[in-house]
Design a protein around this motif. Structure first.
Motif, PDB file in Angstrom:
ATOM      1  N   VAL A  12      76.995  72.134  48.050  1.00  0.00           N
ATOM      2  CA  VAL A  12      75.595  72.552  47.921  1.00  0.00           C
ATOM      3  C   VAL A  12      74.667  71.473  48.450  1.00  0.00           C
ATOM      4  CG1 VAL A  12      73.809  73.012  46.247  1.00  0.00           C
ATOM      5  CG2 VAL A  12      76.008  74.134  46.025  1.00  0.00           C
ATOM      6  N   LEU A  52      72.027  71.742  51.442  1.00  0.00           N
ATOM      7  CA  LEU A  52      70.609  71.467  51.209  1.00  0.00           C
ATOM      8  C   LEU A  52      70.060  70.489  52.225  1.00  0.00           C
ATOM      9  CD1 LEU A  52      70.185  71.223  47.378  1.00  0.00           C
ATOM     10  CD2 LEU A  52      69.249  72.866  48.971  1.00  0.00           C
ATOM     11  N   LEU A  93      69.391  72.144  55.296  1.00  0.00           N
ATOM     12  CA  LEU A  93      68.178  72.972  55.223  1.00  0.00           C
ATOM     13  C   LEU A  93      66.933  72.121  55.350  1.00  0.00           C
ATOM     14  CD1 LEU A  93      68.874  75.542  52.419  1.00  0.00           C
ATOM     15  CD2 LEU A  93      68.243  76.009  54.771  1.00  0.00           C
ATOM     16  N   THR A 145      63.421  72.132  58.168  1.00  0.00           N
ATOM     17  CA  THR A 145      62.017  72.382  57.908  1.00  0.00           C
ATOM     18  C   THR A 145      61.084  71.509  58.726  1.00  0.00           C
ATOM     19  OG1 THR A 145      62.086  70.826  56.112  1.00  0.00           O
ATOM     20  CG2 THR A 145      62.439  73.133  55.553  1.00  0.00           C
ATOM     21  N   GLU A 158      49.982  79.227  61.258  1.00  0.00           N
ATOM     22  CA  GLU A 158      50.274  79.199  59.831  1.00  0.00           C
ATOM     23  C   GLU A 158      49.788  80.543  59.293  1.00  0.00           C
ATOM     24  OE1 GLU A 158      52.182  77.828  57.255  1.00  0.00           O
ATOM     25  OE2 GLU A 158      52.095  76.305  58.819  1.00  0.00           O
ATOM     26  N   LYS A 193      44.777  79.690  49.068  1.00  0.00           N
ATOM     27  CA  LYS A 193      45.570  78.710  49.808  1.00  0.00           C
ATOM     28  C   LYS A 193      44.667  77.769  50.614  1.00  0.00           C
ATOM     29  CE  LYS A 193      49.268  77.299  52.412  1.00  0.00           C
ATOM     30  NZ  LYS A 193      50.441  76.599  51.934  1.00  0.00           N
ATOM     31  N   ILE A 237      68.153  82.265  48.956  1.00  0.00           N
ATOM     32  CA  ILE A 237      68.465  80.828  48.876  1.00  0.00           C
ATOM     33  C   ILE A 237      67.716  80.185  47.701  1.00  0.00           C
ATOM     34  CG2 ILE A 237      68.188  78.609  50.048  1.00  0.00           C
ATOM     35  CD1 ILE A 237      68.622  80.087  52.687  1.00  0.00           C
ATOM     36  N   LEU A 256      69.802  78.498  44.628  1.00  0.00           N
ATOM     37  CA  LEU A 256      69.682  77.065  44.425  1.00  0.00           C
ATOM     38  C   LEU A 256      68.846  76.747  43.202  1.00  0.00           C
ATOM     39  CD1 LEU A 256      69.104  75.553  47.949  1.00  0.00           C
ATOM     40  CD2 LEU A 256      71.127  75.483  46.512  1.00  0.00           C
ATOM     41  N   PHE A 301      70.799  77.338  40.060  1.00  0.00           N
ATOM     42  CA  PHE A 301      71.865  76.342  39.958  1.00  0.00           C
ATOM     43  C   PHE A 301      71.312  75.004  39.468  1.00  0.00           C
ATOM     44  CE2 PHE A 301      74.530  73.078  42.065  1.00  0.00           C
ATOM     45  CZ  PHE A 301      75.757  73.418  41.536  1.00  0.00           C
ATOM     46  N   PHE A 302      70.270  74.527  40.148  1.00  0.00           N
ATOM     47  CA  PHE A 302      69.637  73.264  39.764  1.00  0.00           C
ATOM     48  C   PHE A 302      69.112  73.318  38.349  1.00  0.00           C
ATOM     49  CE2 PHE A 302      68.783  71.720  44.150  1.00  0.00           C
ATOM     50  CZ  PHE A 302      69.404  70.518  43.937  1.00  0.00           C
ATOM     51  N   LYS A 335      58.463  71.548  52.005  1.00  0.00           N
ATOM     52  CA  LYS A 335      59.916  71.393  51.807  1.00  0.00           C
ATOM     53  C   LYS A 335      60.288  72.302  50.643  1.00  0.00           C
ATOM     54  CE  LYS A 335      60.518  67.337  54.200  1.00  0.00           C
ATOM     55  NZ  LYS A 335      59.330  66.490  54.077  1.00  0.00           N
ATOM     56  N   ILE A 336      61.515  72.801  50.676  1.00  0.00           N
ATOM     57  CA  ILE A 336      61.853  73.750  49.616  1.00  0.00           C
ATOM     58  C   ILE A 336      61.902  73.085  48.249  1.00  0.00           C
ATOM     59  CG2 ILE A 336      63.093  75.304  51.156  1.00  0.00           C
ATOM     60  CD1 ILE A 336      65.663  74.306  49.854  1.00  0.00           C
ATOM     61  N   TRP A 337      62.027  71.750  48.221  1.00  0.00           N
ATOM     62  CA  TRP A 337      62.032  71.042  46.932  1.00  0.00           C
ATOM     63  C   TRP A 337      60.769  71.336  46.143  1.00  0.00           C
ATOM     64  CZ3 TRP A 337      66.741  69.916  46.703  1.00  0.00           C
ATOM     65  CH2 TRP A 337      67.434  69.459  47.826  1.00  0.00           C
ATOM     66  N   TRP A 395      56.071  83.929  43.925  1.00  0.00           N
ATOM     67  CA  TRP A 395      55.472  83.891  45.261  1.00  0.00           C
ATOM     68  C   TRP A 395      54.349  82.873  45.295  1.00  0.00           C
ATOM     69  CZ3 TRP A 395      50.297  84.749  45.072  1.00  0.00           C
ATOM     70  CH2 TRP A 395      49.818  85.372  43.898  1.00  0.00           C
ATOM     71  N   LEU A 432      54.603  76.062  50.635  1.00  0.00           N
ATOM     72  CA  LEU A 432      55.497  76.219  51.782  1.00  0.00           C
ATOM     73  C   LEU A 432      54.765  76.796  52.996  1.00  0.00           C
ATOM     74  CD1 LEU A 432      58.713  77.566  50.034  1.00  0.00           C
ATOM     75  CD2 LEU A 432      58.032  75.223  50.489  1.00  0.00           C
ATOM     76  N   GLN A 476      58.993  79.499  55.811  1.00  0.00           N
ATOM     77  CA  GLN A 476      59.732  79.361  54.551  1.00  0.00           C
ATOM     78  C   GLN A 476      59.323  80.377  53.504  1.00  0.00           C
ATOM     79  OE1 GLN A 476      58.149  75.457  54.095  1.00  0.00           O
ATOM     80  NE2 GLN A 476      60.111  74.478  54.417  1.00  0.00           N
ATOM     81  N   ARG A 477      58.432  81.311  53.883  1.00  0.00           N
ATOM     82  CA  ARG A 477      57.906  82.171  52.825  1.00  0.00           C
ATOM     83  C   ARG A 477      58.970  83.102  52.239  1.00  0.00           C
ATOM     84  NH1 ARG A 477      53.873  86.033  56.333  1.00  0.00           N
ATOM     85  NH2 ARG A 477      55.419  86.599  57.880  1.00  0.00           N
TER      86      ARG A 477
END
Lengths: 522, 288
Positions: free
Chosen positions: A15, A19, A22, A26, A76, A86, B79, B83, B86-87, B139-141, B210, B217, B221-222
């Motif tokens: 995993v 990650l 991934l 980005t 964007e 946003k 994803i 993830l 899991f985390f 970032k997805i974090w 969302w 994001l 990445q949306r």
């Protein structure tokens, strides 16, 4: 047991690996420029994405603009429903975006963000001649005074607005013209004639409520009140709910306690009492379409491009709708006031810090405000979406002409033209090419009668005044809503209770609010 | 085989009938939504859809599936959900296990801090600044780490772990296991019901989320919920301005299709997790 531990370890590692891969995706690398050719100008631009015309990066308007002006744009794309949230968060925290589209900081949070330095004061750079196409339009269309209205308290404006050469008549009273024919009536031109028409429809179909609201009464109000000489309520042209603009004296007046408003209420209370005005004020979901399509309602203030939808959904034989020019009332024949300038392009503080900021401003000016751009964002490209006849007239491609959605929608969805989020020059005559002749004819009539007034100015309120005004407004708004409803439904009488209402509004400070607005005029 | 008595047979018949009614009650809304989402605009507008689809078509689904970037967004959502869950489970176990030990010093204070953060938070802009400044923006974090621990779920987990008899752990310790091994080999397997429940809650949270993705994001990445929400909200606003004219799809059809597309995958998870929702796993694990 050991096997289990190994499995867990292997899983975790797997995993983590996935990650890190991934995370690498980005960031995305920069593409070096090709040999010899000048490197394209790279920048980030936002887009407010309306799902009825989902954004595509490969739309003709985007690819063609990039090719013509040697640009490399990172789009964007933000859902239109969340756009302001946003953008405000981005601006408040020092965004990395360069250009924000579809934004017009004139008041409220966004004006505060502009003044706090989150946006570039573009007026300074326009004055330096960096946006020649934009400046030329302003001069040609005689818009300097309107542009000056957009200046904030520091005397600068912070966006390049979208420009409309004329105010469009895109919505108004829509009614069943097959019924007019049936009753042997002419299309109404005054509110009295509308009453006669509604009455005839009610007699014909006693179950129906002939006049209904689209979305809510605010649409009916904003489109019909100006003919009575004021504009109040949720979509009041002043944005205050209770104040209106006097076009002759050029000052605000308390429209919500004015006799013109009383006359307006009398008219609608009469419609309501006689069952001519739909008691369901807030139709939800498909309700409006259902009512119009089934004949449960026969007239409504709405938009021209909605006619196609209701006709397509209807099973009523011979059903047909048309939009009529603004009806004449005691205050003249006027539609809801419109501005010729609207939300446009904002350059962020991050963009202003770029070394090539001048180049960026010039590129945006070319991309959106030049003559070629005005054509591209409205009609598309010659040879792709249209051809020109010998006399110079435009002939759209057969796919567009034959599309069931109409030319306008077809081009919008497939080529990206005519999107309010990205078209910043709107020439009425050019736009009308994309609609049927009927629509163009109505617009010509309305333009002739000067039926769409300009929006009233927005005052510059000091911080203290703005707070005071918003406090007063909140209380006035609530009282207005309750009384408005009661007067129309007959729960309160316009003859006996009007004075009490006026007194209450005065007690809640409607005159003070008006004073603040008039004192804060530019 | 023992012959079933007459009474027991009748009871079974009623049981089955009763279950059938319950199933119909639960399945009907989904079927009706399916019918609405696949019926023609005219049929919906003229109220002709009662049970089965009328003028069958899949325009509403095409509109969703043809949305640019839809499948990428769907992949993103899967994803994030996998993830994130899991985390979240790992972090929550590591946090909950020590807190379940009553001899841990400062346990009360830590729990109070956790509860405090349930009611008070920094607010939108400070959070945004925090996430940007620690380098999580785009970032997805940004949507995984800050939401890994849900206070409410954590408290459930702590309480569940406290209910595991200490004798088992003592026995393991006598056999020479340290705390980490006890957690991994004994506590976690015994906590399966709690993990399944909390895992499901967490998965649903990440599946539906969302707002955070919208804030932190970028376009690529949306998650899919952003697109679906935009479709539904805009359908509801249709008509507030020009240019919203619809492509001949009734709002009800759009909405129903969106609901089905968004809930079916997560609903499918339930039966698979069901076997963990069995209590009393600890029964019989200690002798004597």
């Amino acid at each position: 047991m050991k096997k289990q531990v190994r499995t867990i370890l292997a899983l975790t590692l797997g995993v983590l690996l996935a990650l890190s891969a991934l995370a690498g995706c980005t960031t995305g690398g920069a593409v070096p420029a090709g040999d010899g050719a000048e490197a394209p100008l790279k920048f980030t631009m936002t887009y407010s994405d309306n799902p009825t015309l989902p954004f595509r990066e490969d739309w003709l308007v985007n690819t063609e603009s990039e090719a013509r002006y040697n640009l490399d744009i990172t789009w964007e794309v933000i859902p239109s429903t969340d756009y302001t949230t946003k953008i405000n968060a981005e601006l408040a925290t020092g965004t990395g975006y360069d250009v924000i589209t579809y934004l017009g900081p004139s008041s409220g949070d966004q004006a505060a963000l502009a003044l706090s330095g989150a946006m570039a004061p573009i007026s300074d750079y326009v004055d330096m001649g960096w946006a020649p196409n934009f400046s030329r339009r302003i001069e040609e269309w005689n818009m300097q005074a309107e542009l000056d209205e957009r200046r904030l308290s520091d005397g600068k404006y912070y966006f390049l607005p979208a420009l409309f050469d004329k105010q469009f008549y895109d919505g108004g009273l829509i009614l069943r013209d097959d019924l007019l024919e049936k009753f042997g009536m002419e299309a109404p031109t005054t509110f009295d004639e509308l009453y006669e028409y509604l009455k005839a429809c009610k007699e014909d179909n006693p179950e129906s409520f002939p006049l209904t609201n689209l979305v809510g009464p605010q649409v009916t109000y904003r489109m019909s009140m100006p003919s009575f000489g004021m504009s109040v309520g949720r979509n009041a042209s002043t944005g205050t709910w209770v104040l209106s603009w006097n076009y002759e004296n050029k000052e605000y007046f308390p429209g919500a306690i004015d006799d013109s408003y009383k006359q307006y209420l009398e008219y609608f209370a009469k419609l309501y009492a006689e069952g001519l005005y739909d008691p369901e004020f807030l139709p939800e979901g498909d309700m409006w379409n259902i009512k119009m399509a089934t004949g449960a309602a026969v007239a409504s203030y709405a938009y021209y491009d909605q006619i196609g939808g209701i006709v397509a959904a209807s099973e009523v034989e011979g059903i047909s709708f048309n939009m009529v020019p603004p009806l004449e009332g005691p205050g003249g024949a006027y539609h809801q006031p419109k501005a010729r300038l609207s939300a446009g392009l904002v350059f962020t503080a991050a963009a202003q810090k770029r070394d090539d900021f001048e180049q960026l401003v010039r590129a945006i000016d070319n991309m959106f405000y030049s003559d070629e751009a005005a054509e591209l964002w409205s009609l598309g490209k010659e040879g792709v979406t249209f051809t020109r006849n010998a006399d110079g007239s435009v002939e759209f491609i057969p796919e567009a002409l034959e599309s069931v959605d109409g030319i306008y929608k077809y081009l919008q969805v497939n080529y990206g033209t005519g999107s309010a989020s990205s078209q910043f020059i709107w020439i009425n005559e050019q736009e009308m090419l994309k609609y049927d002749e009927n629509y163009a004819a109505i617009n010509a009539v309305v333009a002739e009668m000067d039926g769409v007034p300009l929006s009233p100015p927005t005052p510059i309120l000091s911080e203290e005044n703005a707070e005071q005004a918003s406090l007063l407004q909140a209380a006035l708004r609530d009282a207005f809503e309750i009384w408005n409803n009661d007067f129309i439904t007959g729960a309160k009488s316009l003859e006996t209770d009007w004075d009490a209402y006026v007194q209450e509004m005065k007690d809640k400070g409607i005159d003070e609010l008006c004073q603040i607005y008039n004192d804060s005029r530019r | 085989m023992v012959d079933k008595s007459m009474g027991s047979r009748i009871f079974n018949i009623f049981l089955y009938l009763f279950m059938a009614v319950i199933i119909v009650i639960f399945v009907f809304p989904f079927f009706y939504m399916f019918s609405l989402s696949t019926s023609g605009m005219k049929a919906i507008m003229n109220n002709r859809v009662t049970f089965f689809p009328v003028d069958f078509n899949i325009d509403a689904y095409l509109r969703i599936f043809e949305y640019p970037g839809f499948f990428q967004a769907y992949r993103n959502t899967i994803i994030y959900t996998t993830l994130g869950t899991f985390f979240s489970l790992i972090m929550m176990m590591l946090f909950a296990y020590p807190l379940s030990k009553s001899f841990l010093k400062g346990r009360g204070v830590i729990l109070k801090l956790v509860i405090f953060s349930m009611f008070f938070s920094g607010g939108l802009i400070p959070n945004y600044l925090l996430i940007r400044n620690i380098g999580f923006a785009n970032k997805i974090w940004a949507i995984l780490i800050p939401f890994a621990i849900n206070q409410f779920n954590l408290i459930i987990m702590v309480n569940f772990m406290r209910s595991i008899p200490e004798d088992i752990e003592e026995a393991a310790m006598i056999d020479g296991l340290g705390y980490f091994r006890i957690l991994g080999w004994i506590v976690v397997p015994l906590s399966k019901p709690a993990i399944a429940t909390i895992g499901l809650y967490t998965a649903v949270f990440f599946w539906n989320d969302w707002f955070n993705a919208m804030l932190y994001l970028n376009t690529e990445q949306r998650p899919v919920m952003m697109i679906l929400r935009n479709i539904v909200v805009n359908a509801a606003n249709a008509g507030e301005a020009q240019g919203y004219g619809e492509r001949g799809i009734a709002e009800m059809a759009s909405k129903s299709a969106v609901i089905l597309v968004s809930v079916i995958p997560i609903i499918v998870l339930y039966p698979f997790l069901q076997r963990f929702f069995v209590k009393g796993l600890t029964v019989g694990s200690i002798k004597g």
